[in-house]
Design an enzyme around this catalytic site. Structure first.
Site, PDB file in Angstrom:
ATOM      1  N   HIS A 293      -9.884   1.235  -1.150  1.00  0.00           N
ATOM      2  CA  HIS A 293     -11.229   1.458  -0.629  1.00  0.00           C
ATOM      3  C   HIS A 293     -12.110   0.269  -0.998  1.00  0.00           C
ATOM      4  O   HIS A 293     -12.351   0.020  -2.181  1.00  0.00           O
ATOM      5  CB  HIS A 293     -11.815   2.749  -1.223  1.00  0.00           C
ATOM      6  CG  HIS A 293     -11.145   3.994  -0.742  1.00  0.00           C
ATOM      7  ND1 HIS A 293     -10.877   5.063  -1.573  1.00  0.00           N
ATOM      8  CD2 HIS A 293     -10.692   4.361   0.479  1.00  0.00           C
ATOM      9  CE1 HIS A 293     -10.298   6.029  -0.880  1.00  0.00           C
ATOM     10  NE2 HIS A 293     -10.170   5.619   0.369  1.00  0.00           N
ATOM     11  N   HIS A 469     -10.846   0.692  -6.719  1.00  0.00           N
ATOM     12  CA  HIS A 469      -9.675   0.878  -7.580  1.00  0.00           C
ATOM     13  C   HIS A 469      -8.884   2.120  -7.186  1.00  0.00           C
ATOM     14  O   HIS A 469      -8.447   2.888  -8.031  1.00  0.00           O
ATOM     15  CB  HIS A 469     -10.086   0.934  -9.056  1.00  0.00           C
ATOM     16  CG  HIS A 469     -11.050  -0.144  -9.447  1.00  0.00           C
ATOM     17  ND1 HIS A 469     -10.867  -1.462  -9.083  1.00  0.00           N
ATOM     18  CD2 HIS A 469     -12.221  -0.109 -10.144  1.00  0.00           C
ATOM     19  CE1 HIS A 469     -11.881  -2.193  -9.551  1.00  0.00           C
ATOM     20  NE2 HIS A 469     -12.712  -1.394 -10.194  1.00  0.00           N
ATOM     21  N   HIS A 470      -8.698   2.279  -5.883  1.00  0.00           N
ATOM     22  CA  HIS A 470      -7.948   3.416  -5.333  1.00  0.00           C
ATOM     23  C   HIS A 470      -6.726   2.910  -4.571  1.00  0.00           C
ATOM     24  O   HIS A 470      -6.473   3.315  -3.440  1.00  0.00           O
ATOM     25  CB  HIS A 470      -8.844   4.243  -4.410  1.00  0.00           C
ATOM     26  CG  HIS A 470     -10.034   4.834  -5.096  1.00  0.00           C
ATOM     27  ND1 HIS A 470     -11.153   5.254  -4.404  1.00  0.00           N
ATOM     28  CD2 HIS A 470     -10.285   5.079  -6.401  1.00  0.00           C
ATOM     29  CE1 HIS A 470     -12.043   5.729  -5.271  1.00  0.00           C
ATOM     30  NE2 HIS A 470     -11.535   5.623  -6.486  1.00  0.00           N
ATOM     31  N   GLN A 471      -5.971   2.019  -5.177  1.00  0.00           N
ATOM     32  CA  GLN A 471      -4.819   1.422  -4.497  1.00  0.00           C
ATOM     33  C   GLN A 471      -3.761   2.491  -4.214  1.00  0.00           C
ATOM     34  O   GLN A 471      -3.487   3.350  -5.044  1.00  0.00           O
ATOM     35  CB  GLN A 471      -4.218   0.310  -5.344  1.00  0.00           C
ATOM     36  CG  GLN A 471      -5.151  -0.874  -5.552  1.00  0.00           C
ATOM     37  CD  GLN A 471      -6.048  -0.732  -6.760  1.00  0.00           C
ATOM     38  OE1 GLN A 471      -5.969   0.231  -7.498  1.00  0.00           O
ATOM     39  NE2 GLN A 471      -6.912  -1.714  -6.965  1.00  0.00           N
TER      40      GLN A 471
END
Length: 547
Positions: A293, A469-471
């Site tokens: 995101h 930090h939503h890999q």
């Protein structure tokens, strides 16, 4: 020989919930491996300690992306937890499941068993919601989910302003209505962070059929032909081999799992050839389909009673510290954000594709990597695009597992994505210019009133845009040529090897990814037990024993 039934690589959000589910069956002997140290530290367990963990050298992998041409060759910082609990031990503790249509979308891409009706029982099974249970919420699971212990009036006013702009109010964004505006929930209990480790593993740490080892950095998966038989680890400078009588399960996260698979000979053949890695299985999709995101922040100066910055700076921060130690309440017991609004970047979107987050406080970042609350009153509002059309890659930098891989997210390379984020900035301004929040605002600090046109906003994205930090997605589930695992999370073409973490998501969910990552582990444990394979003979006596 060190032999266990199941080896789980990575004690993060998925790995902890998975290991718990596997060891709930007393017939299973489970090893949970973590590269980092213990999580029993004051600032890890204190919600407000997140700021102190953001750049921590011992508890954080401190990854960076490759330089990105469309962001003026910036390298973006990607923190990832390197301790028991993984990123659930350093994140903002926000608990958002995702939209119902996310999971139906997974199912419709050829993944039976992953629709919303399929995953809802697992979301309910894993949680204890402090308000009680209903058709959507659970009350008997290990993970406590709570509302903010302090709700600022400015947060209520932001919600009211959003509703005046047509965003429906939702009492529970993890319940019947996801798309709307309301207070976020967090995995916080009695004022303390409830990481996946503390929720799922710590209560059962004394079980004889569960072994948890820290400081064990997995180097590669061991194979006999096309069958996974164990892992090689690096511990205290020495290499060791540990064997799995039933399965090896990769739960190292969307950045480490594809790297370790490739180092083990599983991945795109051309990538492995570049590094002279012997090929075990050519799977083109390993390390592809990287999604995240894209995040952009805005900040506003406000009236003193609209922000709790003053409570966390100067002399008053010591009072807050004392208050927290005595009562486990107050501002140190809060998660990273208070309110979320899920909105559409354009009317024709099927469901909300933007998440706007409001927090009645602001941070400042210093060149030495430290983070501190700003002394002046401020509120922060951020937005990120939920359904990016752009994908990136994870590729190898070297054959050393301790070296980071190359992470190339390809942010701002697609016009649709760019326009969606620009729409998000305009949504923020529309809400913040509405009463009753408008009366609390003194002025817009960033990006500032001088940034108005689409081109000016785009330049702001280029200069300051970041990652939420939503890999996810780098070992995606499916049945197309780029799928890495099937709907049972088994790695295609190989035996006794699965992937169980956010990398299996065909596309990233609508919201923070910790909750669905935990759900993936809970659901996978049931599937693995249902699919239980016979123990393969690895030792002379063919017996499973504790190492």
């Amino acid at each position: 020989m060190q032999i266990f039934d199941y080896i789980v690589v990575g004690a993060g959000s998925s790995g902890c919930s998975l290991a718990r589910g596997l060891c709930d069956n007393p017939d299973n002997n489970v090893l949970l491996l973590e590269a980092g140290p213990s999580a029993n530290r004051f600032w890890v367990n204190t919600p407000a300690g997140m700021a102190k963990l953001y750049f921590n050298e011992k508890l954080n992998w401190n990854f960076h992306t490759t330089p990105m041409a469309n962001l003026r060759d910036r390298q973006m910082y990607w923190p990832r937890g390197k301790l028991l609990g993984g990123s659930s031990s350093i994140n903002g503790m926000v608990f958002i499941r995702g939209h119902q249509k996310d999971f139906d979308g997974w199912r419709n891409l050829g993944n039976p068993g992953w629709g919303y009706d399929d995953v809802l029982p697992y979301f309910k099974k894993m949680e204890s919601f402090e308000r009680g249970g209903d058709d959507y919420r659970g009350v008997s699971g290990p993970l406590w989910i709570s509302d903010p212990v302090v709700k600022e009036q400015s947060s209520y006013d932001f919600i009211e302003a959003a509703t005046r702009q047509g965003v429906p109010f939702t009492e529970d964004m993890n319940g019947a209505l996801h798309d709307g505006v309301g207070f976020m929930q967090h995995n916080i209990r009695d004022g303390g962070r409830l990481s996946a480790y503390r929720a799922f593993i710590e209560p059962v740490i004394e079980r004889k059929n569960l072994t948890v080892r820290t400081g064990c950095e997995v180097q590669r998966v061991l194979f006999k032909g096309h069958t996974a038989i164990g892992v090689e680890i690096l511990r205290d400078g020495r290499r060791e081999s540990i064997y799995a009588a039933r399965e090896v399960i990769m739960s190292a996260g969307s950045l480490k799992t594809p790297q370790l698979l490739m180092l083990s000979g599983v991945g795109p053949s051309a990538e492995l050839q570049k590094h002279a890695i012997p090929l075990v299985q050519d799977i083109p999709g390993v390390g592809q389909n990287l999604q995240d995101h894209f995040y952009i922040h805005t900040g506003f100066r406000c009236t003193p009673d609209s922000s709790y910055n003053a409570n966390l700076t100067g002399v008053r921060k010591y009072w807050e510290g004392f208050r927290y130690l005595m009562t486990r309440k107050g501002y140190l017991a809060l998660g990273s954000s208070q309110v979320a609004a899920f909105v559409k970047s354009r009317p024709e979107e099927d469901y909300a594709d933007l998440q706007i987050s409001f927090r009645p406080m602001t941070f400042q970042y210093f060149p030495d990597g430290t983070v501190a609350v700003e002394p002046e009153p401020g509120v922060g509002v951020s937005v990120y695009q939920l359904r990016p059309s752009t994908t990136g890659t994870v590729t190898l930098r070297s054959t050393n597992a301790s070296d980071p891989a190359d992470y190339t997210p390809n942010f701002l390379t697609n016009e649709y994505d760019i326009n969606a984020v620009i729409s998000g900035i305009r949504w923020i301004r529309k809400i913040m210019d509405s009463e009753p929040i408008k009366s609390r605002i003194v002025g817009e600090e960033v990006p500032g009133i001088g940034v108005q046109t689409d081109e000016e906003i785009y330049n702001y994205l280029v200069e300051t845009g970041n990652s939420a930090h939503h890999q996810a997605g780098t070992c995606k589930m499916g049945n197309d040529p780029m799928a890495v695992v099937d709907e049972r999370l088994r790695v295609r073409g190989l035996e006794r090897l699965r992937v169980v973490d956010a990398s299996i998501m065909p596309f990233v969910t609508s919201g923070n990814t910790n909750a669905p990552s935990i759900m993936i582990g809970v659901k996978a444990a049931d599937m693995i037990i249902e699919d239980a394979v016979a123990r393969q003979p690895l030792a002379d006596n063919h017996q499973i024993k504790h190492a």
